[in-house]
Scaffold this active site. Structure first.
Site, PDB file in Angstrom:
ATOM      1  N   LYS A 265       0.834  -1.210   0.000  1.00  0.00           N
ATOM      2  CA  LYS A 265       0.000   0.000   0.000  1.00  0.00           C
ATOM      3  C   LYS A 265       0.866   1.258   0.000  1.00  0.00           C
ATOM      4  O   LYS A 265       0.624   2.189  -0.763  1.00  0.00           O
ATOM      5  CB  LYS A 265      -0.940  -0.031   1.213  1.00  0.00           C
ATOM      6  CG  LYS A 265      -1.880   1.135   1.304  1.00  0.00           C
ATOM      7  CD  LYS A 265      -3.168   0.759   2.014  1.00  0.00           C
ATOM      8  CE  LYS A 265      -3.017   0.524   3.500  1.00  0.00           C
ATOM      9  NZ  LYS A 265      -2.876   1.779   4.257  1.00  0.00           N
ATOM     10  N   SER A 266       1.864   1.291   0.868  1.00  0.00           N
ATOM     11  CA  SER A 266       2.717   2.489   0.965  1.00  0.00           C
ATOM     12  C   SER A 266       3.408   2.767  -0.366  1.00  0.00           C
ATOM     13  O   SER A 266       3.478   3.923  -0.815  1.00  0.00           O
ATOM     14  CB  SER A 266       3.802   2.276   2.030  1.00  0.00           C
ATOM     15  OG  SER A 266       3.236   2.225   3.310  1.00  0.00           O
TER      16      SER A 266
ATOM     17  N   ARG B 145       2.863   5.979  -3.295  1.00  0.00           N
ATOM     18  CA  ARG B 145       4.006   6.808  -3.719  1.00  0.00           C
ATOM     19  C   ARG B 145       4.234   6.714  -5.226  1.00  0.00           C
ATOM     20  O   ARG B 145       4.614   7.708  -5.863  1.00  0.00           O
ATOM     21  CB  ARG B 145       5.258   6.388  -2.948  1.00  0.00           C
ATOM     22  CG  ARG B 145       5.209   6.825  -1.463  1.00  0.00           C
ATOM     23  CD  ARG B 145       6.094   5.955  -0.599  1.00  0.00           C
ATOM     24  NE  ARG B 145       6.286   6.458   0.750  1.00  0.00           N
ATOM     25  CZ  ARG B 145       5.441   6.274   1.774  1.00  0.00           C
ATOM     26  NH1 ARG B 145       4.322   5.608   1.602  1.00  0.00           N
ATOM     27  NH2 ARG B 145       5.724   6.758   2.974  1.00  0.00           N
TER      28      ARG B 145
ATOM     29  N   GLN C 233       5.099   9.180   7.349  1.00  0.00           N
ATOM     30  CA  GLN C 233       4.181  10.054   6.616  1.00  0.00           C
ATOM     31  C   GLN C 233       4.609  11.516   6.742  1.00  0.00           C
ATOM     32  O   GLN C 233       4.595  12.263   5.761  1.00  0.00           O
ATOM     33  CB  GLN C 233       2.751   9.862   7.130  1.00  0.00           C
ATOM     34  CG  GLN C 233       2.201   8.485   6.793  1.00  0.00           C
ATOM     35  CD  GLN C 233       0.817   8.242   7.347  1.00  0.00           C
ATOM     36  OE1 GLN C 233       0.271   9.059   8.082  1.00  0.00           O
ATOM     37  NE2 GLN C 233       0.241   7.103   7.001  1.00  0.00           N
TER      38      GLN C 233
ATOM     39  N   ASP D  67       2.332  -1.237  11.666  1.00  0.00           N
ATOM     40  CA  ASP D  67       0.988  -1.614  11.219  1.00  0.00           C
ATOM     41  C   ASP D  67       0.640  -3.069  11.544  1.00  0.00           C
ATOM     42  O   ASP D  67      -0.485  -3.510  11.303  1.00  0.00           O
ATOM     43  CB  ASP D  67       0.861  -1.400   9.704  1.00  0.00           C
ATOM     44  CG  ASP D  67       0.884   0.079   9.353  1.00  0.00           C
ATOM     45  OD1 ASP D  67       0.594   0.915  10.238  1.00  0.00           O
ATOM     46  OD2 ASP D  67       1.197   0.402   8.197  1.00  0.00           O
TER      47      ASP D  67
ATOM     48  N   LYS E 264      -4.030   5.484  14.935  1.00  0.00           N
ATOM     49  CA  LYS E 264      -4.133   4.851  13.614  1.00  0.00           C
ATOM     50  C   LYS E 264      -5.600   4.870  13.169  1.00  0.00           C
ATOM     51  O   LYS E 264      -6.384   5.669  13.671  1.00  0.00           O
ATOM     52  CB  LYS E 264      -3.550   3.437  13.692  1.00  0.00           C
ATOM     53  CG  LYS E 264      -2.044   3.424  13.981  1.00  0.00           C
ATOM     54  CD  LYS E 264      -1.268   4.040  12.838  1.00  0.00           C
ATOM     55  CE  LYS E 264       0.206   4.126  13.137  1.00  0.00           C
ATOM     56  NZ  LYS E 264       0.926   4.896  12.104  1.00  0.00           N
TER      57      LYS E 264
ATOM     58  N   ARG F 134      -5.728   1.395  18.267  1.00  0.00           N
ATOM     59  CA  ARG F 134      -5.487  -0.054  18.138  1.00  0.00           C
ATOM     60  C   ARG F 134      -5.140  -0.720  19.462  1.00  0.00           C
ATOM     61  O   ARG F 134      -5.240  -1.947  19.567  1.00  0.00           O
ATOM     62  CB  ARG F 134      -4.399  -0.315  17.078  1.00  0.00           C
ATOM     63  CG  ARG F 134      -4.945  -0.076  15.687  1.00  0.00           C
ATOM     64  CD  ARG F 134      -3.961  -0.364  14.586  1.00  0.00           C
ATOM     65  NE  ARG F 134      -4.651  -0.251  13.299  1.00  0.00           N
ATOM     66  CZ  ARG F 134      -4.048  -0.079  12.130  1.00  0.00           C
ATOM     67  NH1 ARG F 134      -2.728   0.014  12.073  1.00  0.00           N
ATOM     68  NH2 ARG F 134      -4.758  -0.002  11.033  1.00  0.00           N
TER      69      ARG F 134
ATOM     70  N   ARG G   9      -7.245  -3.506   9.741  1.00  0.00           N
ATOM     71  CA  ARG G   9      -6.237  -4.447  10.271  1.00  0.00           C
ATOM     72  C   ARG G   9      -6.734  -5.155  11.535  1.00  0.00           C
ATOM     73  O   ARG G   9      -6.388  -6.305  11.781  1.00  0.00           O
ATOM     74  CB  ARG G   9      -4.920  -3.726  10.524  1.00  0.00           C
ATOM     75  CG  ARG G   9      -4.331  -3.118   9.249  1.00  0.00           C
ATOM     76  CD  ARG G   9      -2.843  -2.888   9.335  1.00  0.00           C
ATOM     77  NE  ARG G   9      -2.398  -1.987   8.283  1.00  0.00           N
ATOM     78  CZ  ARG G   9      -2.179  -2.334   7.010  1.00  0.00           C
ATOM     79  NH1 ARG G   9      -2.366  -3.581   6.627  1.00  0.00           N
ATOM     80  NH2 ARG G   9      -1.779  -1.440   6.125  1.00  0.00           N
TER      81      ARG G   9
HETATM   82  C1  S3P Z   1       2.855   4.823   6.313  1.00  0.00           C
HETATM   83  C2  S3P Z   1       3.466   5.162   7.503  1.00  0.00           C
HETATM   84  C3  S3P Z   1       2.971   4.731   8.822  1.00  0.00           C
HETATM   85  C4  S3P Z   1       1.990   3.569   8.703  1.00  0.00           C
HETATM   86  C5  S3P Z   1       0.982   3.799   7.619  1.00  0.00           C
HETATM   87  C6  S3P Z   1       1.670   3.928   6.279  1.00  0.00           C
HETATM   88  C7  S3P Z   1       3.405   5.318   5.051  1.00  0.00           C
HETATM   89  O1  S3P Z   1       2.294   5.819   9.442  1.00  0.00           O
HETATM   90  O2  S3P Z   1       1.340   3.363   9.934  1.00  0.00           O
HETATM   91  O3  S3P Z   1       0.065   2.736   7.544  1.00  0.00           O
HETATM   92  O4  S3P Z   1       3.022   4.812   3.979  1.00  0.00           O
HETATM   93  O5  S3P Z   1       4.236   6.245   5.099  1.00  0.00           O
HETATM   94  P1  S3P Z   1       3.079   6.919  10.321  1.00  0.00           P
HETATM   95  O6  S3P Z   1       3.969   7.674   9.440  1.00  0.00           O
HETATM   96  O7  S3P Z   1       1.977   7.776  10.907  1.00  0.00           O
HETATM   97  O8  S3P Z   1       3.814   6.145  11.370  1.00  0.00           O
END
Ligand code: S3P
Length: 432
Positions: free
Chosen positions: A23-24, A28, A170, A316, A343, A347, A388
């Site tokens: 997903k991340s 991007r 993030q 996560d 989150k 959680r 999740r």
């Molecule tokens: C992510 C960073 C994480 C993660 C999120 C995805 C990302 O969050 O929990 O599911 O894609 O950069 P944080 O940056 O708030 O830790």
């Protein structure tokens, strides 16, 4: 997907399969492709609701994106000056990543926008991105309590040196994406290493970005150049199957092409400490991202003290790890993980409430949890509308004495639309 799922108790996992795209990395790839010069091809993009929100936002900003349901994308980049203000608000759905990274990207490109989200996203803290972006010269506002909607109305950005107050990929990414278009150099200093997909992806798009210890520096005024991105399988989705297999003797699963970026493999480290039999083989690269095949064989786990250093790289995966803890012999303790409270749900509390309903002894702290593992029963739990949490409780049925009903399963589609099919094929007894 129906909102309540019932999973019968017992069974074992046996399967070999590929997971949907990370997903991340998918977010991007779409974002950089959208503002690149030229057409970017993305293979194995995750077509979950979160990434669809990112794709939808760029379409509303005038970017042409061809997308197949299987995740093959052609992103016809507009160049950083080619985005057109959208007619209405950009709805980022359930996705914190989409909202926070878009803030940096749009502020950097000087595009006015209003960013909104669903009920869960509308409760999440956004000042962590608007504060550094405003310090770079962006005109950007949250609501009075720091939550969305966010209004971006312009600004002429300059580079800053920014020490992150929380270990957040993030926030780091939002500042770096803005810095790519600002005047001068932007430096971000991390309190602990967080996922570095933005840095690796920027390099794939030809951007000059340097990491030196905990400092990442990016020069301003750069334009990404279109490229080809093959998205690895999502280790965060793999985690549910890794835990399900690890806690049931007789299980064996092999997950192919899973992303094993060192900033994401905390779940492997934690489960191995608990005694899990996990083999990582066939390591190779998809572009700048390492991938491997992961084989997990079932056994008996023991409770552990989770090392604080492993938290960002497993951030996560804690809903799934808490299920492993509930199935292990002895106590598992986690502290220093207050980020879990902000989150898609809180959680710590939502998992604790559900585990207690199954009869597990759980104590919570403002930054963690203690779980006394062993055997547990069935019953009705609530995911807090958190994808999740819903998937973690689904796999918990493998070790329960009776069926588990989970309310709030619809959001599974945000990150793992094929979960039900893959889980059933692997042996999870999810009722129709
Ligand atoms: C992510 C960073 C994480 C993660 C999120 C995805 C990302 O969050 O929990 O599911 O894609 O950069 P944080 O940056 O708030 O830790």
């Amino acid at each position: 997907m129906t909102d309540t799922l019932t999973v019968d108790a017992g069974g074992a996992l046996r399967a070999e399969f590929h997971l949907p795209g990370d997903k991340s990395i998918s977010h991007r790839a779409v974002m950089l492709g959208a503002i690149a010069a030229g057409t970017t091809t993305v293979a194995h993009c995750l077509m979950g609701d979160d990434v669809r929100a990112t794709i939808g936002a760029f379409r509303a900003l005038g970017v042409h994106i061809d997308a197949s349901e299987s995740g093959d994308l052609s992103v016809h980049g507009s160049g950083p000056h080619g985005l057109k203000p959208a007619l209405g608000a950009l709805d980022m759905g359930n996705s914190g990543t989409a909202m926070r990274l878009m803030c940096g990207l749009l502020a950097g490109c000087g595009v006015p926008a209003t960013l909104t989200g669903d009920a869960s996203l509308s409760r999440r803290p956004m000042r962590r991105v608007t504060i550094p972006l405003a310090a770079m010269g962006a005109k950007i506002e949250t609501q009075d309590d720091g939550t969305p909607p966010i209004e971006i109305s312009g600004g002429d950005l300059h580079g800053i040196d920014y020490e992150l107050p929380v270990a957040s990929a993030q926030v780091k990414s939002a500042v770096l994406l803005a810095g790519m278009r600002a005047r001068g150099t932007t430096r971000v200093i991390e309190p602990a290493p967080t996922r570095d997909h933005t840095e690796r992806m920027l390099q794939s798009f030809g951007i000059d970005i340097q990491s030196n210890g905990s400092t990442i520096a990016i020069k301003g005024g750069q334009t990404p150049q279109a490229t080809y991105i093959q998205v690895p399988g999502d280790i965060s989705s793999a985690a549910f199957f890794m835990v399900g297999a690890a806690v049931v003797p007789g299980s064996e699963i092999k997950l192919q092409n899973v992303g094993v970026n060192p900033t994401r493999v905390g779940v492997i480290e934690i489960l191995r400490r608990m005694g899990a039999d996990i083999k990582v083989t066939n390591e190779r690269l998809f572009g700048n991202e390492p991938v491997a095949d992961i084989t997990v064989r079932g056994g008996t786990l023991r409770g552990i003290e989770i090392p604080a250093a492993a938290i960002p790289s497993a951030i996560d995966e804690f809903p799934a790890i808490f299920v492993a803890a509930a199935s292990a012999h002895g106590k598992t303790r986690l502290r220093g993980a207050a980020e879990l409270k902000v989150k898609e749900s809180d959680r710590i509390e939502v998992m604790a409430t559900g585990l207690r309903k199954l009869g597990v002894e759980v104590a919570t702290f403002d930054d963690g949890i203690e779980i006394v593992g062993g055997s547990y029963g069935g019953g009705q739990v609530d995911s807090g509308d958190d994808h999740r949490v819903a998937m973690a409780f689904a796999v918990s049925a493998l070790r329960a004495s009776h069926a588990i009903s989970i309310r709030g399963c619809a959001p599974i589609a945000t990150s793992f639309p094929s979960f039900l099919k893959l889980a059933r094929d692997a042996g999870l007894r999810i009722r129709p």
